[in-house]
Motif scaffolding. Sequence first.
Motif, PDB file in Angstrom:
ATOM      1  N   UNK A   6      50.341   1.967  25.111  1.00 41.01           N
ATOM      2  CA  UNK A   6      50.377   3.400  25.221  1.00 41.01           C
ATOM      3  C   UNK A   6      51.591   3.634  24.819  1.00 41.01           C
ATOM      4  N   UNK A   7      52.382   4.334  24.121  1.00 41.52           N
ATOM      5  CA  UNK A   7      53.329   4.563  24.147  1.00 41.52           C
ATOM      6  C   UNK A   7      53.732   6.022  25.470  1.00 41.52           C
ATOM      7  N   UNK A   8      53.547   7.401  26.014  1.00 38.10           N
ATOM      8  CA  UNK A   8      54.163   7.548  26.739  1.00 38.10           C
ATOM      9  C   UNK A   8      53.515   8.438  27.334  1.00 38.10           C
ATOM     10  N   UNK A   9      53.619   8.686  28.669  1.00 38.85           N
ATOM     11  CA  UNK A   9      53.642   9.545  29.731  1.00 38.85           C
ATOM     12  C   UNK A   9      53.674  10.563  30.243  1.00 38.85           C
ATOM     13  N   UNK A  10      53.044  11.394  30.319  1.00 35.14           N
ATOM     14  CA  UNK A  10      53.251  12.786  30.454  1.00 35.14           C
ATOM     15  C   UNK A  10      52.179  13.983  31.620  1.00 35.14           C
ATOM     16  N   UNK A  51      53.553  20.346  27.232  1.00 34.30           N
ATOM     17  CA  UNK A  51      53.321  21.388  25.681  1.00 34.30           C
ATOM     18  C   UNK A  51      53.696  19.721  24.233  1.00 34.30           C
ATOM     19  N   UNK A  52      54.476  18.934  25.035  1.00 33.27           N
ATOM     20  CA  UNK A  52      54.750  18.451  24.059  1.00 33.27           C
ATOM     21  C   UNK A  52      53.641  17.110  23.698  1.00 33.27           C
ATOM     22  N   UNK A  53      52.742  16.922  24.700  1.00 32.15           N
ATOM     23  CA  UNK A  53      51.878  15.423  24.118  1.00 32.15           C
ATOM     24  C   UNK A  53      51.151  15.856  23.111  1.00 32.15           C
ATOM     25  N   UNK A  54      50.965  14.962  22.150  1.00 31.22           N
ATOM     26  CA  UNK A  54      50.275  15.097  20.750  1.00 31.22           C
ATOM     27  C   UNK A  54      48.679  15.046  21.561  1.00 31.22           C
ATOM     28  N   UNK A  55      48.037  14.757  19.944  1.00 29.81           N
ATOM     29  CA  UNK A  55      46.554  14.862  20.198  1.00 29.81           C
ATOM     30  C   UNK A  55      46.008  13.821  20.819  1.00 29.81           C
ATOM     31  N   UNK A  56      46.715  12.359  20.370  1.00 32.37           N
ATOM     32  CA  UNK A  56      45.607  10.795  20.558  1.00 32.37           C
ATOM     33  C   UNK A  56      46.133  10.864  22.468  1.00 32.37           C
ATOM     34  N   UNK A  57      46.014  11.631  23.024  1.00 28.74           N
ATOM     35  CA  UNK A  57      46.024  11.039  24.016  1.00 28.74           C
ATOM     36  C   UNK A  57      44.681  10.839  26.074  1.00 28.74           C
ATOM     37  N   UNK A  92      42.602  21.275  33.969  1.00 26.19           N
ATOM     38  CA  UNK A  92      43.692  20.299  33.172  1.00 26.19           C
ATOM     39  C   UNK A  92      43.893  19.222  33.676  1.00 26.19           C
ATOM     40  N   UNK A  93      43.931  18.675  33.480  1.00 28.70           N
ATOM     41  CA  UNK A  93      44.311  16.952  34.274  1.00 28.70           C
ATOM     42  C   UNK A  93      45.635  17.435  34.825  1.00 28.70           C
ATOM     43  N   UNK A  94      46.161  15.992  35.861  1.00 28.48           N
ATOM     44  CA  UNK A  94      47.091  15.777  36.062  1.00 28.48           C
ATOM     45  C   UNK A  94      48.166  15.416  35.809  1.00 28.48           C
ATOM     46  N   UNK A  95      47.283  13.999  35.170  1.00 28.94           N
ATOM     47  CA  UNK A  95      48.429  13.151  33.840  1.00 28.94           C
ATOM     48  C   UNK A  95      47.473  13.010  32.641  1.00 28.94           C
ATOM     49  N   UNK A  96      48.299  12.195  31.642  1.00 32.51           N
ATOM     50  CA  UNK A  96      47.786  12.092  30.566  1.00 32.51           C
ATOM     51  C   UNK A  96      48.290  10.855  29.990  1.00 32.51           C
ATOM     52  N   UNK A  97      47.881  10.361  29.079  1.00 33.46           N
ATOM     53  CA  UNK A  97      48.895   8.765  28.606  1.00 33.46           C
ATOM     54  C   UNK A  97      48.559   8.844  26.754  1.00 33.46           C
ATOM     55  N   UNK A  98      49.767   8.986  26.430  1.00 38.03           N
ATOM     56  CA  UNK A  98      49.505   9.354  24.643  1.00 38.03           C
ATOM     57  C   UNK A  98      49.781   8.332  24.601  1.00 38.03           C
ATOM     58  N   UNK A  99      48.531   7.773  23.273  1.00 36.55           N
ATOM     59  CA  UNK A  99      48.215   6.565  22.911  1.00 36.55           C
ATOM     60  C   UNK A  99      48.587   6.577  21.368  1.00 36.55           C
ATOM     61  N   UNK A 100      49.107   5.449  21.038  1.00 36.95           N
ATOM     62  CA  UNK A 100      49.873   4.807  20.005  1.00 36.95           C
ATOM     63  C   UNK A 100      48.996   4.840  18.842  1.00 36.95           C
TER      64      UNK A 100
END
Length: 111
Positions: free
Chosen positions: A64-68, A73-79, A49-57
């Motif tokens: 990018x739209x959001x950092x997780x 569990x709320x991170x979208x599929x486009x990351x 599992x990565x430490x950090x992901x960015x959700x992409x628009x």
Amino acid sequence: MNDLPPDLARLRTLETWLAMTLDRVRAQIATVEQREAEKKYGDDHRPPTPDWVVELGIGVGAPPSEVHVGDCYAAGKRRRIIDRDQARQLLADGIRACTHCRPDNELGVLE
């Protein structure tokens, strides 16, 4: 006490039915064993599992739209996987922090 049929014809029929049932049970056992072996292989070879992901628009070139946090569990599929420094920089640049996993708290970034 003996509840088996007394004649040979019915005993042969029962024997055939039992052999067919045993074959079906053995086939089901093989299917379940295969499924469990595939699951174990998948679990053993799953990337960490990565430490950090960015959700992409949505769309090519969308910002990018959001950092997780990586397992949010709320991170979208486009990351996209990012490292700690990239996550801090994106938050500093005004990209929204997820309200569920709060990466800004984890990174020590105040909004």
